[in-house]
Design an enzyme around this catalytic site. Structure first.
Site, PDB file in Angstrom:
ATOM      1  CG  ASN A   8      -1.798   1.188   1.337  1.00 28.30           C
ATOM      2  OD1 ASN A   8      -1.400   2.312   1.069  1.00 28.30           O
ATOM      3  ND2 ASN A   8      -3.040   0.980   1.775  1.00 28.30           N
ATOM      4  CG  ASN A  10      -0.317   6.789   2.915  1.00 24.06           C
ATOM      5  OD1 ASN A  10      -1.526   6.957   2.881  1.00 24.06           O
ATOM      6  ND2 ASN A  10       0.466   7.450   3.746  1.00 24.06           N
ATOM      7  CD  GLU A  36      -4.604   4.619   1.229  1.00 25.46           C
ATOM      8  OE1 GLU A  36      -5.071   5.659   1.712  1.00 25.46           O
ATOM      9  OE2 GLU A  36      -4.123   3.694   1.914  1.00 25.46           O
ATOM     10  CE1 TYR A 109      -6.647   0.341   1.381  1.00 24.80           C
ATOM     11  CE2 TYR A 109      -7.749   1.814  -0.158  1.00 24.80           C
ATOM     12  CZ  TYR A 109      -7.192   1.580   1.081  1.00 24.80           C
ATOM     13  OH  TYR A 109      -7.191   2.576   2.037  1.00 24.80           O
ATOM     14  CG  ASP A 153      -4.299  -2.436   3.298  1.00 27.68           C
ATOM     15  OD1 ASP A 153      -4.677  -3.181   4.227  1.00 27.68           O
ATOM     16  OD2 ASP A 153      -4.196  -1.205   3.422  1.00 27.68           O
ATOM     17  CG  ASN A 155      -7.566  -1.842   5.623  1.00 29.94           C
ATOM     18  OD1 ASN A 155      -6.834  -1.326   6.466  1.00 29.94           O
ATOM     19  ND2 ASN A 155      -7.790  -1.288   4.437  1.00 29.94           N
ATOM     20  CG  ASP A 255       0.643   4.431   6.108  1.00 30.43           C
ATOM     21  OD1 ASP A 255       0.706   4.024   4.926  1.00 30.43           O
ATOM     22  OD2 ASP A 255      -0.423   4.790   6.624  1.00 30.43           O
ATOM     23  CG  HIS A 256       0.694  -0.113   4.310  1.00 27.81           C
ATOM     24  ND1 HIS A 256      -0.087  -1.215   4.625  1.00 27.81           N
ATOM     25  CD2 HIS A 256      -0.129   0.961   4.459  1.00 27.81           C
ATOM     26  CE1 HIS A 256      -1.306  -0.829   4.935  1.00 27.81           C
ATOM     27  NE2 HIS A 256      -1.358   0.487   4.857  1.00 27.81           N
TER      28      HIS A 256
END
Length: 265
Positions: A8, A10, A36, A109, A153, A155, A255-256
């Site tokens: 991901n 971001n 993302e 995602y 991702d 989640n 952030d991943h």
């Protein structure tokens, strides 16, 4: 060997300015699944929109600046599919798949959700439709003699070993009992295998997402929500899997972190 990486980003435009371009130039991956992306293809710089040596499929969301998935492959895909046949979600930039020799690879995602809001309701609806699709995809691929690999991702942290602070997150989206049960069904009775966990059965993590807030990255207070979910035949040919964690906080471009697995084909 087939090396597959999922991450991901971001926001791909932001990641491109922070080090993704250099990472892409160095990667040995044969397939790259991005989530993302948050951009239309024409908004992306040339070096990530259509980089040399890659065949690229972008599936942006109809809602500008949201979601978006992409697939980069060294070989030209035999088939490309955007979405999974959902009237609600096929324009949301959350799923794209390609056929390569002997294997279908997808970038997913899954919605993030938030307890008590429409976002969580949307996530639950997506989960219901997507599980049915995954079962049909596995059956169809088996009939064609193909393996399946769904990366992305998701989640959801499946087990307590998949996030550092599991006790304080039991009522939060991403670690709700019903979400964990759903993922467990896919990675159980539905016949998919969590490749990273299969290769690392007795470890905490390895985590793939850390909040930008506080000292989460420095303390390795993360979540493992980025998965390689494979049919058993392919999962059994995985020889290694690892998280490409940045050496330091300031070297992160998302952030991943990328999650990579190597398969003997």
């Amino acid at each position: 060997m087939l090396t597959v990486t999922t991450v991901n980003v971001n926001g791909l435009r932001a990641a491109a300015k922070k080090g993704f371009v250099e990472w892409l130039a160095d990667t040995s991956a044969d397939v790259l699944c991005l989530q993302e992306v948050r951009a239309e293809p024409q908004q992306l710089p040339d070096e990530v929109r259509e980089p040399d040596g890659w065949h690229v499929v972008h599936a942006p969301a109809a809602a500008k600046g949201r979601a978006g998935v992409s697939l980069y492959t060294r070989r030209k895909p035999e088939r490309v599919q955007n979405g999974f046949g959902s009237s609600e979600f096929d324009a949301s930039g959350r799923y794209v798949e390609v056929d390569l020799p002997g294997v279908t690879v997808a970038s997913l995602y899954l919605p993030s959700g938030e307890v008590g809001t429409e976002r969580q309701d949307e996530k639950i609806r997506f989960m219901g439709e997507f599980r049915a699709y995954l079962k049909a995809l596995k059956e169809r691929s088996a009939a064609d003699g193909r393996e399946v690999l769904v990366c992305g991702d998701w989640n959801i942290a499946h087990r307590e070993a998949d996030l550092k602070n599991w006790k304080s997150n039991r009522k939060n989206s991403g670690f709700l009992p019903e979400e964990r049960e759903w993922l467990g069904q896919i990675l159980g009775e539905d016949g998919y295998v969590d490749v990273v966990r299969a290769l690392h059965p007795d470890v905490e993590g390895p985590y793939s997402w850390w909040s930008y807030r506080g000292k989460a990255f420095d303390n390795d207070s993360g979540w493992r929500i980025d998965y390689h979910a494979a049919t058993p035949g392919l999962a059994g040919r995985a020889v290694k899997a690892f998280v490409e964690r940045a050496a330091s906080y300031d070297q992160r471009w998302s952030d991943h972190a990328p999650v990579t697995a190597v398969y003997e084909m």
